[in-house]
Design an enzyme around this catalytic site. Structure first.
Site, PDB file in Angstrom:
ATOM      1  N   ASP A 207       0.835  -1.201   0.000  1.00 36.28           N
ATOM      2  CA  ASP A 207       0.000   0.000   0.000  1.00 36.28           C
ATOM      3  C   ASP A 207       0.875   1.258   0.000  1.00 36.28           C
ATOM      4  O   ASP A 207       1.879   1.324   0.714  1.00 36.28           O
ATOM      5  CB  ASP A 207      -0.876  -0.031   1.250  1.00 36.28           C
ATOM      6  CG  ASP A 207      -1.940   1.050   1.257  1.00 36.28           C
ATOM      7  OD1 ASP A 207      -2.821   1.010   0.394  1.00 36.28           O
ATOM      8  OD2 ASP A 207      -1.881   1.940   2.132  1.00 36.28           O
ATOM      9  N   GLU A 258       1.775  -0.479  -5.003  1.00 45.43           N
ATOM     10  CA  GLU A 258       0.758   0.494  -5.392  1.00 45.43           C
ATOM     11  C   GLU A 258       1.461   1.840  -5.514  1.00 45.43           C
ATOM     12  O   GLU A 258       1.887   2.420  -4.524  1.00 45.43           O
ATOM     13  CB  GLU A 258      -0.350   0.602  -4.335  1.00 45.43           C
ATOM     14  CG  GLU A 258      -1.465   1.540  -4.785  1.00 45.43           C
ATOM     15  CD  GLU A 258      -2.138   2.338  -3.674  1.00 45.43           C
ATOM     16  OE1 GLU A 258      -3.232   2.852  -3.908  1.00 45.43           O
ATOM     17  OE2 GLU A 258      -1.562   2.481  -2.582  1.00 45.43           O
TER      18      GLU A 258
HETATM   19  C1  GLC Z   1      -4.248   3.034  -0.724  1.00 51.55           C
HETATM   20  C2  GLC Z   1      -5.468   2.166  -0.631  1.00 51.55           C
HETATM   21  C3  GLC Z   1      -6.617   3.000  -0.139  1.00 51.55           C
HETATM   22  C4  GLC Z   1      -6.264   3.557   1.210  1.00 51.55           C
HETATM   23  C5  GLC Z   1      -4.944   4.328   1.176  1.00 51.55           C
HETATM   24  C6  GLC Z   1      -4.429   4.588   2.552  1.00 51.55           C
HETATM   25  O1  GLC Z   1      -4.368   4.003  -1.707  1.00 51.55           O
HETATM   26  O2  GLC Z   1      -5.721   1.538  -1.844  1.00 51.55           O
HETATM   27  O3  GLC Z   1      -7.803   2.271  -0.080  1.00 51.55           O
HETATM   28  O4  GLC Z   1      -7.285   4.402   1.659  1.00 51.55           O
HETATM   29  O5  GLC Z   1      -3.954   3.603   0.514  1.00 51.55           O
HETATM   30  O6  GLC Z   1      -4.006   3.404   3.161  1.00 51.55           O
END
Ligand code: GLC
Ligand code: CA
Length: 532
Positions: A207, A258
């Site tokens: 994440d 991500e």
């Molecule tokens: C990422 C996740 C999202 C979350 C954010 C903070 O972007 O996909 O759902 O709110 O991180 O953890």
């Protein structure tokens, strides 16, 4: 021995299904999806033809941000089940030939994490506070935040504690950012990786992978500038150490980042041989429905990845964005932007569905891996009329309702039957489902050869069987304005007609699959797979 076989490099062309646990299936009737619910639906996933599941966070959490606020990285939230059930589920998935990737959230934790509670109880300047970003405020009485950074969920990125110091949170105030310059944090996360690798997981989805390291001077930024808290050079060393851990385990364990980086060649630097295996390609999420724009995204993505020998990872939807049936059903700009969701503007769902079907066949035909967000195989659309009082996403509250948030793509799945909860469980659903989902249930679609579900099943199956759709590149084919076409060795051609009139098909021996009716010519917003 599991059913996983000997497939080194499986992740290079895997189809990975994202399970947003609380909305997938409810095993105990409390209206919230859980591990028992997933366990009971593994056959559905096996039949869908996916290679792996990615579970969004299943850790104990106050659920301020749907579990992305983690209180303990080595446990399962009781709402979802137990650690023993998780271990069981991993084994059960493996027995069906499905790998398991879990979410890890290293940028921040919950304000209920033990370390944050210790930090609050400790003095300014203490080692407990150094695990986070605590700073005095600005202004004569320190009542101004330490800098001008904004939370990505709206408002300031700083919250003040009773003794006057402020702590940094790039997301909600209940998600304090870790200080990755602190050795405790590094050592603990390495241990967390081992904890789950030891329990059989095949990898991690990381994440906010671009955000862990901050410029310690914490300088003010101009609007839109994320330099001091995104893509900092120090990140590479962290991922190199993680890669060593992944590589030290038997099998082929992977790490997927991500990263929302505007510059693809910057993102590709994280995919060098000794760093991450893959990172999501989010460009389709913001790409208008236009052949040139799609081609441009594909070209740039493949070129950037080829440079480092990494596979692309295609994404049409996830739990953070407007579902693509809805995006593609809007006239004009069908892209998605956080600041402008086009929420509530007219949607032609038939159009959106037709394009979604074509886009599905496109992503399945491209070189690289593929992510399927639960419900996209059912052609679900964004639910935009959730009553305000039921909205749960902190984005909604932190922007004072300016941004409706992400609840509309997180509504519990419809499985069967004629009325809510549509077989989701025996109780209710934590967000209301629309009555119209009667014809969208997995049960109804399984019986309908023209359904989205049957398209996904057939497409994913064929994709794993056709040698042309394994690793390997593509060659562009010129087919005229508004037509996206390419070939893949040895005998495969893909065509998608974005233009507003039917076009002729290139020479072929057989139509393998089509996203809609094809008779001689290829209609608007339709894609085909051809054997040549
Ligand atoms: C990422 C996740 C999202 C979350 C954010 C903070 O972007 O996909 O759902 O709110 O991180 O953890
Ligand atoms: Ca439940």
């Amino acid at each position: 021995m599991t059913a996983l076989g000997q497939s080194a490099g499986w992740w290079r062309s895997a189809a990975i299904y994202q399970v947003y646990i609380r909305s997938f299936a409810d095993g105990n009737g409390d209206g919230i999806g859980d591990l028992a619910g997933v366990r009971a639906r593994l056959d559905y996933l096996a039949e869908l033809g996916i290679d792996a599941i990615w579970f969004t966070p299943w850790y104990p959490s106050p659920m301020d941000d749907g579990g992305y606020d983690v209180a303990d990285f080595r446990e399962i939230d009781p709402l979802f089940g137990t650690l023993a059930e998780a271990e069981d589920l991993i084994a059960a998935a493996h027995a069906k030939g499905i790998r398991v990737i879990i979410d890890i959230v290293p940028n921040h934790c919950s304000d209920e994490h033990r370390w944050f509670k210790e930090a609050l109880a400790a003095e300014p300047g203490s080692p407990e506070r150094q695990r986070f970003w605590f700073r005095p405020g600005r202004g004569p009485d320190g009542s101004e935040p330490p800098n001008n950074w904004k939370s990505r969920f709206g408002g300031s990125a700083w919250t003040r504690v009773p003794d006057g110091e402020w702590y940094l949170h790039l997301y909600s105030s209940r998600q304090p950012d870790f200080n990755w310059d602190n050795q405790d944090i590094r050592a603990d996360f390495e241990d967390v990786l081992r904890f789950w690798f030891d329990r059989g997981v095949d990898g991690f989805r990381i994440d906010v992978a671009d955000g862990l390291v901050k410029d310690p001077r914490l300088p003010d930024v101009d609007p839109g500038d994320e330099t001091p808290f995104s893509d900092q050079e120090g990140l590479h060393e962290i991922y190199r150490s993680w890669r060593k851990i992944a590589d030290s385990y038997p099998g082929d364990r992977v790490m997927v980042g991500e990263m929302w980086l505007p510059d693809m060649s910057r993102a590709a630097r994280y995919l060098r041989r000794d760093e991450l295996h893959a990172a999501f390609n989010f460009d389709f999420l913001v790409c208008p429905w236009d052949s040139e724009r799609f081609r441009d995204v594909i070209e740039r993505t493949l070129a950037a990845h080829d440079e480092v020998g990494a596979p692309a990872a295609w994404v049409l939807s996830n739990h953070d964005v407007t579902r693509h049936v809805t995006r593609y059903g809007r006239e004009g700009d069908t892209g998605f932007a956080f600041a402008d969701r086009l929420h509530g503007t007219p949607v032609d769902r038939e159009l959106g569905t037709r394009r979604a079907r074509a886009a599905a066949l496109l992503t399945m035909a491209l070189p690289g891996g593929l992510y399927v967000y639960q419900g996209e195989e059912l052609g679900l659309w964004e639910i935009e009329d959730i009553p305000d009082g039921l909205r749960q996403d902190p984005v909604w509250t932190r922007t004072n309702g300016a941004d409706p948030g992400r609840d509309g793509c997180r509504v519990p799945l419809p499985w069967s039957g004629d009325a809510p909860p549509f077989g989701f469980g025996t109780g209710g659903t934590w967000l209301p489902q629309p009555e119209e989902w009667r014809s969208s249930t997995a049960e109804a679609q399984a019986a309908d050869p023209a359904s989205m579900l049957r398209l996904y099943r057939a497409g994913l199956r064929l994709r794993s069987e056709l040698p042309a759709l394994g690793p390997g590149g593509l060659e562009w084919l010129t087919q005229g304005d508004g037509v996206l076409a390419f070939t893949r060795e040895p005998d495969f051609t893909f065509v998608l007609n974005f233009s507003d009139k039917p076009v002729a098909l290139p020479p072929h021996r057989e139509v393998l699959m089509a996203s809609g009716p094809v008779e001689g010519e290829l209609p608007t917003d339709t894609a085909v797979w051809l054997r040549t």
